[in-house]
Write a protein that holds these residues in place. Sequence first.
Motif, PDB file in Angstrom:
ATOM      1  N   GLU A   1     -12.594  -6.380  -1.410  1.00  0.00           N
ATOM      2  CA  GLU A   1     -11.440  -5.729  -0.793  1.00  0.00           C
ATOM      3  C   GLU A   1     -10.124  -6.061  -1.495  1.00  0.00           C
ATOM      4  O   GLU A   1      -9.121  -5.389  -1.280  1.00  0.00           O
ATOM      5  N   ASP A   2     -10.118  -7.097  -2.352  1.00  0.00           N
ATOM      6  CA  ASP A   2      -8.914  -7.434  -3.117  1.00  0.00           C
ATOM      7  C   ASP A   2      -8.680  -6.442  -4.258  1.00  0.00           C
ATOM      8  O   ASP A   2      -7.589  -6.385  -4.821  1.00  0.00           O
ATOM      9  N   ASN A   3      -9.682  -5.657  -4.611  1.00  0.00           N
ATOM     10  CA  ASN A   3      -9.543  -4.705  -5.711  1.00  0.00           C
ATOM     11  C   ASN A   3      -8.466  -3.665  -5.448  1.00  0.00           C
ATOM     12  O   ASN A   3      -7.877  -3.130  -6.381  1.00  0.00           O
ATOM     13  N   SER A   4      -8.181  -3.385  -4.181  1.00  0.00           N
ATOM     14  CA  SER A   4      -7.127  -2.410  -3.866  1.00  0.00           C
ATOM     15  C   SER A   4      -5.775  -2.903  -4.390  1.00  0.00           C
ATOM     16  O   SER A   4      -4.933  -2.104  -4.798  1.00  0.00           O
ATOM     17  N   TYR A   5      -5.564  -4.218  -4.407  1.00  0.00           N
ATOM     18  CA  TYR A   5      -4.338  -4.804  -4.938  1.00  0.00           C
ATOM     19  C   TYR A   5      -4.216  -4.508  -6.433  1.00  0.00           C
ATOM     20  O   TYR A   5      -3.184  -4.043  -6.905  1.00  0.00           O
ATOM     21  N   TYR A   6      -5.292  -4.743  -7.182  1.00  0.00           N
ATOM     22  CA  TYR A   6      -5.272  -4.500  -8.626  1.00  0.00           C
ATOM     23  C   TYR A   6      -5.126  -3.012  -8.933  1.00  0.00           C
ATOM     24  O   TYR A   6      -4.399  -2.634  -9.853  1.00  0.00           O
ATOM     25  N   ASP A   7      -5.794  -2.180  -8.178  1.00  0.00           N
ATOM     26  CA  ASP A   7      -5.659  -0.729  -8.362  1.00  0.00           C
ATOM     27  C   ASP A   7      -4.218  -0.302  -8.144  1.00  0.00           C
ATOM     28  O   ASP A   7      -3.667   0.503  -8.901  1.00  0.00           O
ATOM     29  N   TYR A   8      -3.619  -0.833  -7.099  1.00  0.00           N
ATOM     30  CA  TYR A   8      -2.221  -0.510  -6.779  1.00  0.00           C
ATOM     31  C   TYR A   8      -1.294  -0.909  -7.934  1.00  0.00           C
ATOM     32  O   TYR A   8      -0.440  -0.132  -8.353  1.00  0.00           O
ATOM     33  N   LEU A   9      -1.463  -2.119  -8.470  1.00  0.00           N
ATOM     34  CA  LEU A   9      -0.612  -2.569  -9.574  1.00  0.00           C
ATOM     35  C   LEU A   9      -0.782  -1.682 -10.799  1.00  0.00           C
ATOM     36  O   LEU A   9       0.200  -1.285 -11.427  1.00  0.00           O
ATOM     37  N   ARG A  10      -2.034  -1.380 -11.142  1.00  0.00           N
ATOM     38  CA  ARG A  10      -2.282  -0.550 -12.325  1.00  0.00           C
ATOM     39  C   ARG A  10      -1.650   0.830 -12.195  1.00  0.00           C
ATOM     40  O   ARG A  10      -1.165   1.388 -13.172  1.00  0.00           O
ATOM     41  N   LYS A  11      -1.647   1.376 -11.006  1.00  0.00           N
ATOM     42  CA  LYS A  11      -1.105   2.717 -10.791  1.00  0.00           C
ATOM     43  C   LYS A  11       0.410   2.730 -10.634  1.00  0.00           C
ATOM     44  O   LYS A  11       1.049   3.755 -10.841  1.00  0.00           O
TER      45      LYS A  11
ATOM     46  N   PRO B   1      -3.353  -0.086   1.084  1.00  0.00           N
ATOM     47  CA  PRO B   1      -3.998  -0.694   2.253  1.00  0.00           C
ATOM     48  C   PRO B   1      -3.462  -2.108   2.488  1.00  0.00           C
ATOM     49  O   PRO B   1      -2.901  -2.725   1.591  1.00  0.00           O
ATOM     50  N   LEU B   2      -3.633  -2.595   3.705  1.00  0.00           N
ATOM     51  CA  LEU B   2      -3.210  -3.958   4.015  1.00  0.00           C
ATOM     52  C   LEU B   2      -4.040  -4.950   3.207  1.00  0.00           C
ATOM     53  O   LEU B   2      -5.258  -4.825   3.128  1.00  0.00           O
ATOM     54  N   LEU B   3      -3.357  -5.921   2.623  1.00  0.00           N
ATOM     55  CA  LEU B   3      -4.046  -6.968   1.876  1.00  0.00           C
ATOM     56  C   LEU B   3      -4.407  -8.103   2.819  1.00  0.00           C
ATOM     57  O   LEU B   3      -3.654  -8.412   3.743  1.00  0.00           O
ATOM     58  N   GLN B   4      -5.546  -8.725   2.560  1.00  0.00           N
ATOM     59  CA  GLN B   4      -5.945  -9.867   3.368  1.00  0.00           C
ATOM     60  C   GLN B   4      -5.122 -11.077   2.961  1.00  0.00           C
ATOM     61  O   GLN B   4      -4.865 -11.303   1.773  1.00  0.00           O
TER      62      GLN B   4
END
Length: 109
Positions: free
Chosen positions: A20-30, A2-5
């Motif tokens: 909404e910043d959690n999507s960034y951390y999820d992306y990195l972990r995956k 997703p787009l990051l703010q």
Amino acid sequence: MPLLQRGIGQRIKENRILPEDNSYYDYLRKTIRYPAQALRAQVAGKITMRLTINAAGLVSDVEETKNTIPVGATGRDEMVQQVAVVLRQLRFEPGTTASEELTITYQFL
């Protein structure tokens, strides 16, 4: 992804993460993979990169600014490359300025 703010770098620095910043951390972990040879050799450290984000929200440049992984360590180059490739894929909300810089540190444990 997703787009990051915009402003996530400042929020990370100030330890005031938005939900909404959690999507960034999820992306990195995956997405970021520990290179097998570095894992076997128990190589660890932090890699700090400076990203330039253009007005369209795309990462236009990635530059390594700091690295605590010992020079010559098994898998060091692959670790840097892994982080750079993943960070180049980030997408941010379009901005009003021509470009914006963001510093991100990734730690291999």
